[in-house]
Scaffold this motif. Structure first.
Motif, PDB file in Angstrom:
ATOM      1  N   GLU A   5       0.849  -1.207   0.107  1.00 56.93           N
ATOM      2  CA  GLU A   5      -0.016  -0.281   0.007  1.00 56.93           C
ATOM      3  C   GLU A   5       0.979   1.097   0.091  1.00 56.93           C
ATOM      4  OE1 GLU A   5      -1.401   1.176   4.388  1.00 56.93           O
ATOM      5  OE2 GLU A   5      -2.170  -0.627   3.770  1.00 56.93           O
ATOM      6  N   VAL A   6       2.246   1.346   0.286  1.00 60.87           N
ATOM      7  CA  VAL A   6       3.082   2.273   0.327  1.00 60.87           C
ATOM      8  C   VAL A   6       3.528   2.460  -1.127  1.00 60.87           C
ATOM      9  CG1 VAL A   6       5.208   3.327   1.022  1.00 60.87           C
ATOM     10  CG2 VAL A   6       3.480   2.149   2.647  1.00 60.87           C
ATOM     11  N   CYS A   7       4.398   1.486  -1.488  1.00 62.02           N
ATOM     12  CA  CYS A   7       5.069   1.685  -3.192  1.00 62.02           C
ATOM     13  C   CYS A   7       4.406   1.018  -4.209  1.00 62.02           C
ATOM     14  CB  CYS A   7       6.436   1.094  -2.657  1.00 62.02           C
ATOM     15  SG  CYS A   7       6.492  -0.590  -2.677  1.00 62.02           S
ATOM     16  N   GLY A   8       3.378   0.326  -3.956  1.00 55.44           N
ATOM     17  CA  GLY A   8       2.540  -0.441  -4.912  1.00 55.44           C
ATOM     18  C   GLY A   8       3.202  -1.668  -5.430  1.00 55.44           C
ATOM     19  N   ASN A   9       4.415  -2.115  -5.102  1.00 49.15           N
ATOM     20  CA  ASN A   9       5.036  -3.237  -5.384  1.00 49.15           C
ATOM     21  C   ASN A   9       4.055  -4.334  -5.448  1.00 49.15           C
ATOM     22  OD1 ASN A   9       7.192  -4.849  -6.298  1.00 49.15           O
ATOM     23  ND2 ASN A   9       8.039  -4.983  -4.543  1.00 49.15           N
ATOM     24  N   ASP A  10       4.024  -5.088  -6.537  1.00 55.43           N
ATOM     25  CA  ASP A  10       3.311  -6.335  -6.476  1.00 55.43           C
ATOM     26  C   ASP A  10       4.231  -7.598  -5.966  1.00 55.43           C
ATOM     27  OD1 ASP A  10       1.145  -8.100  -6.783  1.00 55.43           O
ATOM     28  OD2 ASP A  10       0.994  -7.985  -8.903  1.00 55.43           O
ATOM     29  N   SER A  23      -7.787  -3.018  11.467  1.00 53.14           N
ATOM     30  CA  SER A  23      -7.603  -2.340  10.017  1.00 53.14           C
ATOM     31  C   SER A  23      -6.366  -3.358   9.679  1.00 53.14           C
ATOM     32  CB  SER A  23      -7.394  -0.887  10.091  1.00 53.14           C
ATOM     33  OG  SER A  23      -6.467  -0.542  10.725  1.00 53.14           O
ATOM     34  N   ALA A  24      -6.394  -3.517   8.290  1.00 55.48           N
ATOM     35  CA  ALA A  24      -5.284  -4.414   7.950  1.00 55.48           C
ATOM     36  C   ALA A  24      -4.682  -3.633   6.912  1.00 55.48           C
ATOM     37  CB  ALA A  24      -5.796  -5.623   7.220  1.00 55.48           C
ATOM     38  N   HIS A  25      -3.086  -3.811   6.760  1.00 52.90           N
ATOM     39  CA  HIS A  25      -2.351  -2.790   6.196  1.00 52.90           C
ATOM     40  C   HIS A  25      -1.345  -3.948   5.236  1.00 52.90           C
ATOM     41  CE1 HIS A  25      -3.665   0.688   7.622  1.00 52.90           C
ATOM     42  NE2 HIS A  25      -3.597   0.213   8.877  1.00 52.90           N
ATOM     43  N   VAL A  26      -1.003  -3.840   4.108  1.00 49.10           N
ATOM     44  CA  VAL A  26      -0.378  -4.746   3.152  1.00 49.10           C
ATOM     45  C   VAL A  26       1.156  -4.082   2.927  1.00 49.10           C
ATOM     46  CG1 VAL A  26       0.153  -6.231   1.237  1.00 49.10           C
ATOM     47  CG2 VAL A  26      -2.243  -6.084   2.429  1.00 49.10           C
ATOM     48  N   PHE A  27       2.157  -4.629   3.236  1.00 47.66           N
ATOM     49  CA  PHE A  27       3.422  -4.185   2.753  1.00 47.66           C
ATOM     50  C   PHE A  27       4.230  -5.040   2.238  1.00 47.66           C
ATOM     51  CE2 PHE A  27       1.939  -2.129   6.540  1.00 47.66           C
ATOM     52  CZ  PHE A  27       1.923  -0.963   6.314  1.00 47.66           C
ATOM     53  N   ASP A  28       5.366  -4.683   1.407  1.00 46.33           N
ATOM     54  CA  ASP A  28       6.373  -5.579   0.776  1.00 46.33           C
ATOM     55  C   ASP A  28       7.716  -5.488   1.664  1.00 46.33           C
ATOM     56  OD1 ASP A  28       7.409  -3.053   0.063  1.00 46.33           O
ATOM     57  OD2 ASP A  28       8.009  -3.905  -1.956  1.00 46.33           O
TER      58      ASP A  28
END
Length: 83
Positions: A5-10, A23-28
């Motif tokens: 959700e910060v850098c958009g990296n898939d 709340s859930a947050h997804v990070f790479d």
């Protein structure tokens, strides 16, 4: 794969952090998680990635910054050193 959700990296190894309010947050990476979630010292504006000091609902990176903002009696917690 899931997008950060910060850098958009898939990224296949992305991870989810769930906060106390659910709340859930997804990070790479931890770097992106810190960027989004770390509190900011109200005096020097650094992101607090250590323990920091919370005084009356305000966050500071350490006792020095809390005292600089007029918070009295605040000290950093220091571990004992054995000799």
């Amino acid at each position: 794969m899931t997008c950060c959700e910060v850098c958009g990296n898939d990224y296949a190894l992305a991870f989810t952090v769930t906060t106390q309010d659910g709340s859930a947050h997804v990070f790479d990476s931890f770097a992106c998680a810190i960027h989004r979630m770390a509190p900011i010292c109200e005096h020097c504006r650094v992101q607090i990635i250590g323990q920091g000091v919370e005084v009356d609902g305000h966050w500071y990176c350490g006792a020095h910054c809390a005292r600089a903002e007029g918070k009295a009696g605040i000290v950093d917690k220091v571990g004992r050193v054995s000799s």
